[in-house]
Design an enzyme around this catalytic site. Structure first.
Site, PDB file in Angstrom:
ATOM      1  N   GLY B  72      -5.451  -0.917  -3.786  1.00  0.00           N
ATOM      2  CA  GLY B  72      -4.713  -1.748  -2.890  1.00  0.00           C
ATOM      3  C   GLY B  72      -4.251  -1.414  -1.730  1.00  0.00           C
ATOM      4  N   GLN B  73      -5.118  -0.248  -1.054  1.00  0.00           N
ATOM      5  CA  GLN B  73      -4.609   0.072   0.199  1.00  0.00           C
ATOM      6  C   GLN B  73      -5.378  -0.961   1.240  1.00  0.00           C
ATOM      7  OE1 GLN B  73      -6.041   4.168   0.927  1.00  0.00           O
ATOM      8  NE2 GLN B  73      -5.505   4.348  -1.304  1.00  0.00           N
ATOM      9  N   SER B  74      -4.711  -1.183   2.216  1.00  0.00           N
ATOM     10  CA  SER B  74      -4.876  -2.390   2.897  1.00  0.00           C
ATOM     11  C   SER B  74      -6.264  -2.338   3.797  1.00  0.00           C
ATOM     12  CB  SER B  74      -3.870  -2.438   4.369  1.00  0.00           C
ATOM     13  OG  SER B  74      -3.960  -1.233   5.028  1.00  0.00           O
TER      14      SER B  74
END
Lengths: 885, 190
Positions: B72-74
């Site tokens: 989910g990290q940008s």
């Protein structure tokens, strides 16, 4: 069912038509097939096949585009859902292959870290390797934890994979890997011999820059006793490297360690130690004998590998220390008849090097009995042995030369023939007695020679040496045959050789002119041009012309000439091109090969290739606007150290001499890891001798453990005859303290500091470029006595050799006509030197010296020398003469 | 093999398989949620941020799930799109206690829905308003309005509050998802 039958049929068909099922792969269709990866459920068998095709294609050199590679890569990531073992391992392989072409390969990081910590042992090692392949410096932090765990894993395959991968990661982020040192140290104590070896390798990489730590490491492990023979071999190599780099003697503890390994119980370790000892720089006959003793034992071993290794090493030792190997002669004799021909060849050539003159004939006979059975590579070994024999026993040249000539007639590859020709050429050059016989053999060889490069070399040699023999006429026939029979490059070389005969001999001139005139109708442009050129030149029979254009070739650097001519044609100008602006080609100094590299030691950094050194400097300097108007570099000196090697800043200076200026290039290595240097310049003072500093080009920033260059431009003194002297140097800079880990400066300000360096000397040799005149006396006549200077000196030097060496180094000129070699037992000698003085003026020096004469100290040996200097420039003569005083 | 397979299918003995894409902002609880769904003996207490993606298998109500747990990290969110085409369903997880970043989640959801591989297909989307146990968590209705889920018209969707650590609400959501997949599968057959 039907479909599967059909498939089989198809397969049979394929295998019968071509042996390799992957032979005719098309990139587009394979990539099309890779869409199968997206299907669910995964068809493992089919996917394995497709992945194999992709890997095969990449390894065949097929280039994947970035988008197509990325697309395929992402399709492949979906295969992680399958639990098939084979498929998973194919995925690892594919990831490694595609890691450099596809984008966003880090997408598989989590999947891989899961596999490397998972239950399936056979997946763990490969997963680690694949992970390290896709890890970039920014990702190092996130894999760190897993790597640390894997290094100390119980499973040897996992630990080894993690350790070897870490060695590769050192290139990406050495700082991160260095933090794993505790885990690595634990792994060195692992019971598995491979893990131990790999851990030691990584530990060395981590500590590499710290010599002291390496020293401690060796001492520690030599006491602790490693299980792995590989690790021992590695330790020996590190130790040897350390001894060679630090210039230590055999009294160092490092040497004691290597010596102790001679008594190790593992043969590999013993051999490694022995072969390391013999290749050390500092080794003396005493130490050598212990190593040779061990190798002697190996010679009589029943294992062929050991026999081969030992005799090969002894062969190398014999080149440098024949006396040390003599002890093994009896054992080597038994190997002459060894069923392994490689061992036998090496044994015989070793004996040739160590034996006495009487044994040569017998051994040569022995070797010729099986010469036809051994490979070219070993034949070359034999040739090398003969070469060294010729140097040792010049009187044996007839036997050896005949042997070489026989070898030359037999079948053989280019490398082999080249080795023979090189040997004969070197014999011809070294030994005047063998000259005529050698030339005759070579003449015969070029009658039937398929190698153009060898033929041209030989023709060049004939052109140089032939005219000086007693009957030059007999070579003309051989050379002219080449003009009739051979291909264009050989014909061109033959024409040049003919012209040299014509220039050197008045008698032959009319005949040569006839031959050259005939050749002017040759169908090849180059040959025709050369023939016409030489014909017109020789017609004048002018000594000066002959000397300048036939007997001595142009001595400019060809690559520089090409570059300058190209630049000249780019800018429209009416000024004629000045050849003197082209840098002069440095004479390639042939070092006697004393190093015996037996393949031990750690890989060293590539040595700077000397030929292009000046070109690269030239480009570097041309990039600095302040130096643009200086013109081409006349000469760049070798780097000189201005500091001790252990101080905070290691500074080396390179002098670039231009026609009226000198640029001093200072390469500064900042060895401190907590200081940053800014605005670094080196202040110079040479006003006492008339040197005037014109410009400083400071180096803006030198980071920690980094190297930067600063330049100082100095104008040469106006008095053109006094251009030597020494300049005081002080390095001035601004220091900023910084954090060793990040390299970022702590504060903005910094403080100014200075550092005193050793003085830089500008000597006569800086102004002179070595030039080899193949026909020195012709040049001497050509220059004439217009600017001649003659003087007599008395020098307190004991021997003629030493005197010759000193004069050459002071003047920085090239000895011609082999006059740098003083024959034994002579009381007088004449030295002929040639060079080009700054600005492109030829300088020639004749030094006649004789033993005897008187000096101030009674009883000291002295040499009387009569020095004659000729040049096209007056000040050059003055400067060269000053070198002696 | 065809005949035998069809027989099994007819008997309903075979587990049908479904690919599910699990997405959401970082630290919303995707890996934790899937960890809860794994068999008890392979569950772990140690959840670390996912880099890239990882694959999980679990089964529920006769359906065998293969879940692609995306990071989910940008910097990795752009990689989600690579998996849209092959997925049968999407699970979107929202941290209901993170009121500031719920708008970021909304942004990401809009992008997901407008992607050609998603917008044209009727794939079921399950929303988990995760971390319901935290004190200032939004209710499922609150999350739904913050994400303006009512605007989704051409897809079946469902939202429920959950606690991935204890498993509260998770099973309800997955049960809905299995039936939704079955329905869409049958629709696809017709």
């Amino acid at each position: 069912m039907l479909s599967s039958f059909r498939k089989q049929d198809k397969k049979d068909e394929e295998s019968s038509t071509s042996g390799n099922p992957y032979k005719n792969l098309e990139k587009a269709s394979v990539l099309q097939e890779s869409r199968t990866f997206n299907e669910t459920p995964v068809n493992a068998r089919k996917c394995i096949q497709i992945l194999t095709k992709i890997i095969y294609m990449i390894n065949q050199g097929e280039q994947l585009g970035q988008t197509e590679a990325t697309e395929t890569f992402f399709a492949m990531t979906k295969l992680f859902q399958s639990k098939d073992m084979m498929l998973r391992r194919m995925i690892y392989l594919s990831i490694k292959e595609m890691s450099t072409v596809a984008n966003d390969v880090i997408i598989v990081t989590s999947s891989l870290t899961r596999d490397m910590t998972g239950k399936e042992d056979s997946h763990r090692g490969p997963a680690i390797r694949a992970l390290c392949k896709i890890t970039d410096p920014s990702m190092m932090q996130s894999v760190e934890r897993y790597m640390k765990q894997a290094i100390v894993d119980k499973l040897p395959s996992v630990a080894s994979a993690a350790l070897t991968s870490s060695v590769h990661l050192m290139r990406q982020g050495p700082e991160v890997v260095k933090r794993w040192v505790n885990e690595v140290q634990e792994a060195v104590n692992n019971d598995n011999i491979m893990v131990q070896y790999h851990a030691l390798g990584l530990l060395y990489q981590i500590r590499r820059s710290d010599k002291h730590a390496i020293r401690k490491l060796i001492i520690k492990f030599s006491k602790a006793g490693l299980r792995s023979p590989y690790a021992y071999c590695f330790l020996i190599r590190i130790a040897a490297n350390l001894i060679n780099e630090e210039g230590e003697g055999t009294d160092s503890p490092m040497y004691d360690f290597i010596d102790s390994c001679l008594r190790h119980k593992n043969e590999m370790v013993i051999y490694e130690a022995a072969s390391t000892i013999v290749s050390l720089k500092c080794v003396t006959p005493k130490e050598l004998s212990s190593a040779v003793n061990v190798l002697q034992l190996f010679i009589s071993s029943p294992k062929p590998v050991l026999r081969y290794a030992a005799v090969r090493t002894l062969n190398k030792v014999a080149i440098q220390y024949p006396a040390a190997v003599t002890a093994c002669n009896v054992d080597l004799e038994t190997l002459i008849t060894d069923s392994n021909r490689s061992i036998a060849t090496l044994a015989i050539t070793t004996l040739l090097k160590t034996g006495n003159e009487a044994g040569v004939d017998r051994l040569m006979k022995q070797i010729s009995s099986f010469l036809s059975e051994i490979s070219d590579q070993f034949k070359t070994v034999v040739v090398d042995a003969i070469k060294s024999l010729c140097q040792k026993f010049p009187r044996k040249h007839t036997v050896l030369m005949t042997f070489l000539a026989n070898m030359l007639r037999e079948e053989g590859g280019y490398e082999y023939k080249k080795a023979i020709v090189n040997t004969i050429i070197s014999i011809v050059e070294e030994n005047p007695e063998a000259k005529e016989a050698g030339l005759a053999h070579l003449c015969e060889f070029i009658e039937d020679c398929e190698h153009t490069s060898l033929a041209t070399r030989i023709l060049h040699l004939l052109g140089r040496e032939g005219p000086r023999t007693t009957t030059p006429a007999k070579y003309i026939r051989y050379i002219y045959n080449r003009v009739i029979l051979e291909n264009a490059p050989v014909r061109a070389a033959a024409v040049s050789a003919l012209a040299k005969f014509g220039a050197a001999s008045e008698e032959l001139l009319p005949n040569i002119l006839v031959l050259l005139h005939r050749t002017t109708l040759d169908q090849d442009d180059e040959v025709r041009d050369r023939a016409t050129f030489y014909y017109q030149l020789l017609k004048h029979s002018d000594k000066a012309l002959n000397s300048a254009y036939i007997l001595n070739s142009m001595n400019v650097s060809l690559s520089a000439l090409e570059r300058l001519l190209h630049r000249y044609t780019m800018e429209p100008t009416t000024k004629p091109f000045d050849v003197r602006s082209v840098p002069i080609e440095t004479v390639h100094v042939e070092q006697p090969k004393t190093d015996i590299n037996i393949g031990v030691g750690l890989p060293r950094g590539g040595t700077e290739s000397k030929t292009n050194r000046e070109d690269t400097y030239g480009e570097q300097l041309a990039a600095i606007p302040e130096f643009a108007h200086l013109g081409p570099i006349f000469k760049s000196s070798l780097p000189v150290d201005l500091t001790e090697s252990e101080v905070e800043y290691v500074v080396r200076c390179i002098k670039h001499v231009f026609s009226h200026y000198i640029v001093f290039q200072f390469d500064i290595n900042n060895t401190l890891n907590d200081q940053l240097l800014e605005r670094v310049s080196v202040q110079m003072d040479g006003s006492a001798e008339g040197f005037e500093v014109v410009h400083y080009t400071p180096c803006q920033v030198i980071k920690c453990n980094d190297t930067g260059s600063t330049y100082t431009l100095v104008k040469l003194p106006d008095d053109s005859s006094a251009v030597t002297g020494s300049l005081a140097c002080t390095m001035k800079y601004t220091v900023k303290d910084c954090d060793p880990a990040t390299g970022e400066p702590d504060d903005e300000e910094g403080y100014a500091d200075e550092f005193v360096l050793e003085d830089v000397e500008v000597t006569v040799s800086d102004h002179v470029q070595k030039v080899l005149k193949t026909n020195w006396s012709a040049s001497w006549e050509e220059i004439g006595a217009e600017n001649e200077l003659e003087d007599t000196y008395t020098l307190s030097i004991a021997t003629l050799e030493e005197c010759v060496k000193k004069i050459i180094s002071y003047m920085g000129m090239q000895a011609c006509e082999r006059s740098d070699k003083v024959p034994d037992g002579k009381a007088s000698h004449a030295l002929y030197l040639a060079g080009v003085y700054r600005g492109g003026h030829d300088v020639l020096v004749r030094a006649k010296m004789a033993l005897g004469g008187t000096t101030a100290d009674v009883g000291a040996q002295a040499i009387t020398m009569q020095l004659t200097i000729r040049s096209t420039d007056e000040s050059a003569v003055q400067v060269i003469a000053s070198a002696v005083e | 093999m065809g005949l035998f397979d069809a027989f099994i299918e007819w008997l309903g003995l075979r587990n049908r398989e479904a690919n599910v894409l699990v997405v959401g902002l970082d630290n919303s609880g995707k890996t934790s949620l899937l960890n809860f769904l794994r068999p008890l003996e392979v569950q772990t207490n140690n959840i670390v941020p996912t880099v890239g993606f990882s694959v999980e298998h679990f089964s529920c109500h006769g359906l065998s799930f293969t879940a692609f747990d995306m990071s989910g990290q940008s910097r990795y969110r752009t990689l989600w799109a690579n998996y849209y085409r092959t997925t049968n369903a999407i699970i979107f997880i929202i941290d209901s206690s993170d009121r500031t970043r719920i708008f970021v989640a909304r942004e990401e959801l809009q992008q997901l829905l407008s992607h050609p591989d998603v917008s044209k297909r009727n794939i079921p989307i399950l929303f988990f308003a995760n971390k319901m146990d935290t004190r200032d968590a939004l209710s499922d209705i609150g999350v739904s309005s913050a994400l303006s889920l009512e605007d989704i018209t051409n897809k079946s969707w469902y939202i429920c509050s959950s606690n991935a650590l204890t498993g509260e609400g998770v099973v309800t959501g997955i049960e809905w998802l299995s039936s939704a997949i079955k329905t869409s599968h049958e629709q696809g057959k017709k």
